[in-house]
Design an enzyme around this catalytic site. Sequence first.
Site, PDB file in Angstrom:
ATOM      1  N   HIS A   1       0.860  -1.195   0.000  1.00 14.92           N
ATOM      2  CA  HIS A   1       0.000   0.000   0.000  1.00 14.92           C
ATOM      3  C   HIS A   1       0.893   1.240   0.000  1.00 14.92           C
ATOM      4  O   HIS A   1       1.975   1.233   0.604  1.00 14.92           O
ATOM      5  CB  HIS A   1      -0.904  -0.011   1.238  1.00 14.92           C
ATOM      6  CG  HIS A   1      -1.953   1.052   1.174  1.00 14.92           C
ATOM      7  ND1 HIS A   1      -1.689   2.361   1.488  1.00 14.92           N
ATOM      8  CD2 HIS A   1      -3.253   1.003   0.791  1.00 14.92           C
ATOM      9  CE1 HIS A   1      -2.796   3.089   1.309  1.00 14.92           C
ATOM     10  NE2 HIS A   1      -3.762   2.276   0.883  1.00 14.92           N
TER      11      HIS A   1
ATOM     12  N   GLU B   1      -4.024   1.573  -7.417  1.00 15.61           N
ATOM     13  CA  GLU B   1      -4.366   2.682  -6.529  1.00 15.61           C
ATOM     14  C   GLU B   1      -3.449   3.867  -6.823  1.00 15.61           C
ATOM     15  O   GLU B   1      -2.361   3.972  -6.230  1.00 15.61           O
ATOM     16  CB  GLU B   1      -4.165   2.278  -5.061  1.00 15.61           C
ATOM     17  CG  GLU B   1      -5.147   1.284  -4.529  1.00 15.61           C
ATOM     18  CD  GLU B   1      -5.446   1.538  -3.050  1.00 15.61           C
ATOM     19  OE1 GLU B   1      -6.620   1.617  -2.712  1.00 15.61           O
ATOM     20  OE2 GLU B   1      -4.509   1.693  -2.260  1.00 15.61           O
TER      21      GLU B   1
END
Length: 257
Positions: A95, A165
Amino acid sequence: MKYIIGNWKANPKSLAEAKDIVSAVKKISKNALSNNIQPVICPPYLYVSSLIDNKNTKLQFGAQDIWINNDTAETGMVTASLCKNVGLKYVIVGHSECRRRGDDNETVSIKLSHAALNGLKVILCVGELKRDHNGLYFNQVAKQLRESLSNFPENKISNLIIAYEPVWAIGEDAESAATPKDFYEMAMLIRRTLAEQFTKEKAFSVPLIYGGSVDKKNAQSFIDVGSDGLLIGRSSLKAKDFISIIDKTIISKNKIK
Ligand code: PGA
């Protein structure tokens, strides 16, 4: 299968709130699953044991990060085998918030292989910091993907999910969500890059999901262009919004059928 995954980060403030969200999502999980939609929540580690119900696995749970091996002498770290033992099925790796704290592609690649070999489904996050007019961001994402997957065991490919993302689209300071077209274009690049490493067939079998400012208004547009799911931060902390996103995914799936 479409994956609707909530990444709670360091939220919510209390276990009571966490339990309320989980109990609301549990109620609709059976219907979601019967429509081939898997709801997943990735809570802070501290809440995991209080939220997981290993008898009712329709709503599944994941970790937000993982340590690189199963050594037990690692103060502060959580290992894949601990995650497995409490019943977590997924782990988010790479992430952008973990990359910002120092996880480079090499670390991400070690975490990914380790988690997959320990039987967890891994959600690999990739995405550019910002966009440029010359499209160099495509190269950045391809590089991130190649390096992050450099050691990935081919026989564990069914454990791999990739989340696109874009960092500029994540969180409260985001400019906006990406557009469905942005996702679609990047999904093509991701598939092509995967096909360089794995067979074409395997490259197409990997679920590609979108994350970054997903909300109940824009969720369906990503599923409509073929996203295999969504990775959701803020909107996963409001039970009503998370459930509405699952409902929109059902509508989109039925439309495509
Ligand atoms: P956001 O977060 O939905 O709040 O933008 C997404 C993520 O960080 O995974």
